[in-house]
Design an enzyme around this catalytic site. Sequence first.
Site, PDB file in Angstrom:
ATOM      1  CD  GLU A 137      37.290  48.034  41.999  1.00 60.66           C
ATOM      2  OE1 GLU A 137      36.807  46.894  41.959  1.00 60.66           O
ATOM      3  OE2 GLU A 137      38.448  48.293  41.636  1.00 60.66           O
ATOM      4  CD  GLU A 246      42.906  51.608  41.060  1.00 54.68           C
ATOM      5  OE1 GLU A 246      42.727  50.678  40.238  1.00 54.68           O
ATOM      6  OE2 GLU A 246      42.432  51.578  42.215  1.00 54.68           O
TER       7      GLU A 246
HETATM    8  O1  G3I Z   1      51.131  36.815  45.927  1.00 55.31           O
HETATM    9  C1  G3I Z   1      50.525  35.723  45.219  1.00 55.31           C
HETATM   10  C2  G3I Z   1      51.574  34.687  44.859  1.00 55.31           C
HETATM   11  O2  G3I Z   1      52.077  34.115  46.060  1.00 55.31           O
HETATM   12  C3  G3I Z   1      50.945  33.605  43.966  1.00 55.31           C
HETATM   13  O3  G3I Z   1      51.951  32.701  43.568  1.00 55.31           O
HETATM   14  C4  G3I Z   1      50.326  34.303  42.731  1.00 55.31           C
HETATM   15  C5  G3I Z   1      49.693  33.313  41.772  1.00 55.31           C
HETATM   16  O4  G3I Z   1      48.472  32.894  42.325  1.00 55.31           O
HETATM   17  O5  G3I Z   1      49.318  35.219  43.171  1.00 55.31           O
HETATM   18  C6  G3I Z   1      49.896  36.268  43.939  1.00 55.31           C
HETATM   19  O6  G3I Z   1      48.886  37.157  44.335  1.00 55.31           O
HETATM   20  C7  G3I Z   1      48.397  37.965  43.254  1.00 55.31           C
HETATM   21  C8  G3I Z   1      48.568  39.434  43.658  1.00 55.31           C
HETATM   22  O7  G3I Z   1      47.999  40.309  42.656  1.00 55.31           O
HETATM   23  C9  G3I Z   1      50.033  39.809  43.838  1.00 55.31           C
HETATM   24  O8  G3I Z   1      50.689  39.687  42.604  1.00 55.31           O
HETATM   25  C10 G3I Z   1      46.915  37.670  43.085  1.00 55.31           C
HETATM   26  O9  G3I Z   1      46.777  36.344  42.584  1.00 55.31           O
HETATM   27  C11 G3I Z   1      46.316  38.639  42.078  1.00 55.31           C
HETATM   28  O10 G3I Z   1      44.902  38.483  42.018  1.00 55.31           O
HETATM   29  C12 G3I Z   1      46.585  40.083  42.530  1.00 55.31           C
HETATM   30  O11 G3I Z   1      46.093  40.948  41.524  1.00 55.31           O
HETATM   31  C13 G3I Z   1      45.954  42.327  41.956  1.00 55.31           C
HETATM   32  C14 G3I Z   1      44.472  42.711  41.817  1.00 55.31           C
HETATM   33  O12 G3I Z   1      44.294  44.101  42.102  1.00 55.31           O
HETATM   34  C15 G3I Z   1      43.636  41.912  42.781  1.00 55.31           C
HETATM   35  O13 G3I Z   1      42.332  41.882  42.302  1.00 55.31           O
HETATM   36  C16 G3I Z   1      46.810  43.202  41.047  1.00 55.31           C
HETATM   37  O14 G3I Z   1      48.188  42.955  41.291  1.00 55.31           O
HETATM   38  C17 G3I Z   1      46.502  44.670  41.300  1.00 55.31           C
HETATM   39  O15 G3I Z   1      47.183  45.489  40.344  1.00 55.31           O
HETATM   40  C18 G3I Z   1      45.001  44.933  41.174  1.00 55.31           C
HETATM   41  O16 G3I Z   1      44.757  46.261  41.470  1.00 55.31           O
HETATM   42  C19 G3I Z   1      43.380  46.660  41.400  1.00 55.31           C
HETATM   43  C20 G3I Z   1      43.147  47.744  42.437  1.00 55.31           C
HETATM   44  O17 G3I Z   1      43.532  47.274  43.711  1.00 55.31           O
HETATM   45  C21 G3I Z   1      41.702  48.202  42.410  1.00 55.31           C
HETATM   46  N1  G3I Z   1      41.313  48.648  41.063  1.00 55.31           N
HETATM   47  C22 G3I Z   1      41.556  47.648  40.011  1.00 55.31           C
HETATM   48  C23 G3I Z   1      43.037  47.270  40.016  1.00 55.31           C
HETATM   49  C24 G3I Z   1      43.363  46.354  38.859  1.00 55.31           C
HETATM   50  O18 G3I Z   1      42.666  45.141  38.969  1.00 55.31           O
END
Ligand code: G3I
Length: 325
Positions: A137, A246
């Site tokens: 991105e 995705e």
């Molecule tokens: O692991 C922590 C956990 O310990 C904590 O309790 C919890 C609550 O704060 O957060 C957990 O981490 C989260 C992580 O996913 C794992 O679940 C993060 O907050 C959360 O921001 C993260 O979101 C991911 C996101 O990218 C990050 O911006 C999504 O799972 C993931 O599906 C998403 O994927 C992205 C691609 O990489 C790029 N394109 C867009 C796509 C969707 O946003």
Amino acid sequence: MAQESKTGKPPLWQLANQHGMGFGTAINAHAISNDEYRAIVERECDVVVAENAMKFGPLRPQRETWNWEPADRLADFARKNNKRMRGHTLVWHAMNPKWLLEGDFERQEVIDIMREHIFKTVERYKDVIYCWDVVNEAVERTDSSMYHDTYWNKKIGPEHISMAHRYAHEADPKCKLIHNDWVHEGEGWDSDKLCRFVQELQDDNVPVHGVGLQYHFGITEPPVMEKLLNTYDRFASLGLEVHITELDVFIDYPVTDEKLEQQAILYKNVAKAAASHKAVTEFLVWGHTDASHHYQRDKTRGDACLWDEDYNPKPAYYAVADAWS
Ligand code: G3I
């Protein structure tokens, strides 16, 4: 119940292969321990990608601490199940660790940190990862500027993009380097800037082998099909592979049968468009089950996957299978 008896169809990867594409999904280091989650991936996919485990922050939570275990577990799953693996992602604006963002590093220090990260990560998985999303991105999507003003862009400048590609190529010359980005493909959107971005890399002799089109759609924001085919033509004319990387199609709650049917139609249209173009070589969904999908944290919309929260195939699954049959 075994997946075979649930779908009555050949695995999606076999159907996709008939159209010159792989089929796969983003796999989650926590959910992979669920037998039903894993059984769908084992049967339906020939390519996988780590949803989060291979991003900068999860891999290096502290400057002195590398957390390889979750990523290793997903890489081992791919090796043991003979799946190709996409690498996601070496450099991105999100999921960077606090020690980096708050470290007040000089420009050269950030370059050195980025270079070290890329070499260590690419070299560790080069036996199983055949392509990497290098700078995820990197294109600005909200205004006319070309570059997404990320931490890396602020600290190093736009040249961080070509640097990252060259470091990844040096770390594994065999690896395909992909520019993965968000695309809308709806009314009023076009792929001009994304194409110009990639052409600039090519003009600068930066190693780039393909484009990843993320495809986070919603039933209320359907893509315009002609735009998808036009985008594939544009990147094919640049000699690039196209990966659908995705795909998910969220439903605004409440979920109804009608909305599930709209979702199925959108999935089917995208599956058909991708299958119709020889430049498209991978087709991945960003999570295959509503039981553990990133939208499920959203209280207003979700249920974006091909399988539901009980791991049963939804109308959208059958729509994709039919599109490729
Ligand atoms: O692991 C922590 C956990 O310990 C904590 O309790 C919890 C609550 O704060 O957060 C957990 O981490 C989260 C992580 O996913 C794992 O679940 C993060 O907050 C959360 O921001 C993260 O979101 C991911 C996101 O990218 C990050 O911006 C999504 O799972 C993931 O599906 C998403 O994927 C992205 C691609 O990489 C790029 N394109 C867009 C796509 C969707 O946003």
